[in-house]
Motif scaffolding. Structure first.
Motif, PDB file in Angstrom:
ATOM      1  N   SER A 171      -5.895   8.891   5.544  1.00 55.10           N
ATOM      2  CA  SER A 171      -5.121   7.821   6.164  1.00 55.10           C
ATOM      3  C   SER A 171      -5.948   7.205   7.278  1.00 55.10           C
ATOM      4  O   SER A 171      -6.867   7.835   7.817  1.00 55.10           O
ATOM      5  N   ARG A 211       3.238   0.580  10.117  1.00 60.62           N
ATOM      6  CA  ARG A 211       2.763   1.619   9.190  1.00 60.62           C
ATOM      7  C   ARG A 211       2.463   0.980   7.837  1.00 60.62           C
ATOM      8  O   ARG A 211       3.330   0.928   6.956  1.00 60.62           O
ATOM      9  N   THR A 212       1.274   0.461   7.670  1.00 63.86           N
ATOM     10  CA  THR A 212       0.924  -0.206   6.426  1.00 63.86           C
ATOM     11  C   THR A 212       0.859   0.803   5.277  1.00 63.86           C
ATOM     12  O   THR A 212       0.481   1.961   5.457  1.00 63.86           O
ATOM     13  N   ASP A 213       1.214   0.333   4.074  1.00 62.94           N
ATOM     14  CA  ASP A 213       1.243   1.187   2.891  1.00 62.94           C
ATOM     15  C   ASP A 213      -0.155   1.394   2.311  1.00 62.94           C
ATOM     16  O   ASP A 213      -1.118   0.732   2.713  1.00 62.94           O
ATOM     17  N   GLN A 250      -4.780   6.391  10.256  1.00 59.85           N
ATOM     18  CA  GLN A 250      -4.429   7.089  11.491  1.00 59.85           C
ATOM     19  C   GLN A 250      -5.261   8.352  11.661  1.00 59.85           C
ATOM     20  O   GLN A 250      -5.810   8.603  12.742  1.00 59.85           O
ATOM     21  N   HIS A 279      10.549  -2.204   4.744  1.00 61.34           N
ATOM     22  CA  HIS A 279       9.559  -1.620   3.845  1.00 61.34           C
ATOM     23  C   HIS A 279       9.481  -2.433   2.549  1.00 61.34           C
ATOM     24  O   HIS A 279      10.500  -2.660   1.888  1.00 61.34           O
ATOM     25  N   TRP A 296      -1.502   3.732   6.543  1.00 66.40           N
ATOM     26  CA  TRP A 296      -1.834   3.988   7.944  1.00 66.40           C
ATOM     27  C   TRP A 296      -1.464   5.405   8.348  1.00 66.40           C
ATOM     28  O   TRP A 296      -2.246   6.123   8.956  1.00 66.40           O
ATOM     29  N   GLN A 297      -0.257   5.832   8.016  1.00 68.96           N
ATOM     30  CA  GLN A 297       0.318   7.045   8.585  1.00 68.96           C
ATOM     31  C   GLN A 297      -0.379   8.309   8.094  1.00 68.96           C
ATOM     32  O   GLN A 297      -0.697   8.458   6.911  1.00 68.96           O
ATOM     33  N   ARG A 317       4.150   0.103  19.120  1.00 63.64           N
ATOM     34  CA  ARG A 317       5.249  -0.259  18.218  1.00 63.64           C
ATOM     35  C   ARG A 317       6.431  -0.863  18.954  1.00 63.64           C
ATOM     36  O   ARG A 317       6.885  -1.965  18.644  1.00 63.64           O
ATOM     37  N   GLN A 346      -4.481  -4.700  13.387  1.00 62.72           N
ATOM     38  CA  GLN A 346      -3.529  -3.635  13.713  1.00 62.72           C
ATOM     39  C   GLN A 346      -3.697  -3.260  15.180  1.00 62.72           C
ATOM     40  O   GLN A 346      -4.795  -3.403  15.751  1.00 62.72           O
TER      41      GLN A 346
END
Length: 273
Positions: free
Chosen positions: A26, A50-52, A28, A198, A18-19, A103, A60
């Motif tokens: 990404s 913040r998905t990996d 975002q 995480h 995401w980030q 968030r 989301q």
């Protein structure tokens, strides 16, 4: 500036997460680029989680501040136009209060992990599930999962790169269901908590898979939890089976969101019995 909440769906495979990251795609950055096609000076956005890399989302939630007072439906339509052909979609947009934060206002996150057990390769769900070729037993995994519920120090199931201030979290739900697929079985892991560490979900599933395969007894999950040692964790499952599938707030920001615009086609579809 009016603030909007966006409910976003995406396929995580093409993205580094995401980030926003330098020189890597990404989610975002994709949404921010679409927003700046509408308003060149639009500020950055924030998301609930913040998905990996490789992780998907069906719900989301992100927030954005815009100068113009947009109709939420038309905002989502305009963003979807500019997001093409990326596998990212704005499902809903809603005007929210200025103190809403995607968030920090969230009171729970919900995740789904999909694990398929069968020998033949998956085709339609390739990249959307974790596949193992050996059989798995549901009951031992359910027994093992019960040890993880409640308030615990989850150091064992926390990435060494985790930046959370504390490993102590409360896991409110971890249920596992099985569903037949051609020549195999899909196991779905449903998890719910206020927040997650995480790699916590993928660490859970990787260890539970070892139980389902018969390599670990169910009580080993309790021992691993009590060890508070990353070395006691099983293999971390791959990202492609994981979905962020819901974010809860004290008041649902999308509860009053219109389901369509003012155009006659949308209106006719909504009124069709």
């Amino acid at each position: 500036m009016p603030r909007y909440a966006l409910q976003i769906e995406y396929h995580g495979a093409p993205f580094a997460g995401w980030q926003r990251q330098a020189e890597q795609p990404s989610v975002q950055a994709a949404v921010e680029a679409a927003l700046r096609r509408l308003e060149p000076d639009a500020p950055g956005i924030a998301a609930a989680g913040r998905t990996d890399a490789g992780v998907h989302a069906t719900a989301q939630v992100a927030q954005c501040d815009l100068a113009r007072d947009w109709d939420p439906f038309r905002l989502s339509e305009a963003l979807n136009h500019h997001l093409r052909p990326l596998p990212v979609a704005i499902l809903q947009a809603a005007r929210v209060a200025d103190d809403f934060h995607a968030r920090f206002s969230a009171i729970e996150r919900r995740y789904l992990f999909r694990l398929v057990s069968r020998r033949a390769p998956v085709t339609h769900d390739a990249g959307l599930v974790w596949q193992v070729r050996h059989p798995l037993a549901l009951a031992p995994m359910q027994e093992a999962a019960s040890h993880l519920l409640g308030l615990h120090d989850f150091t064992t199931f926390r990435s060494t790169l985790c930046q959370a201030a504390s490993p102590v979290k409360t896991l409110d739900e971890l249920t596992i269901t099985e569903h037949p697929v051609p020549q195999g079985t899909e196991f779905r892991f449903h998890l719910r908590a206020r927040s997650f560490l995480h790699n916590q979900v993928r660490s859970f599933v990787g260890s539970l898979e070892r139980v389902g395969a018969g390599s670990w007894p169910p009580d080993r999950l309790r021992a691993a939890l009590e060890a508070r040692d990353r070395a006691a964790c099983g293999p971390v499952s791959p990202p492609q089976g994981l979905y962020l599938c819901g974010v809860g707030y004290p008041e649902d920001p999308f509860a009053a969101a219109p389901q369509g615009g003012d155009d006659p086609v949308s209106a006719a579809l909504r009124s069709d019995p």
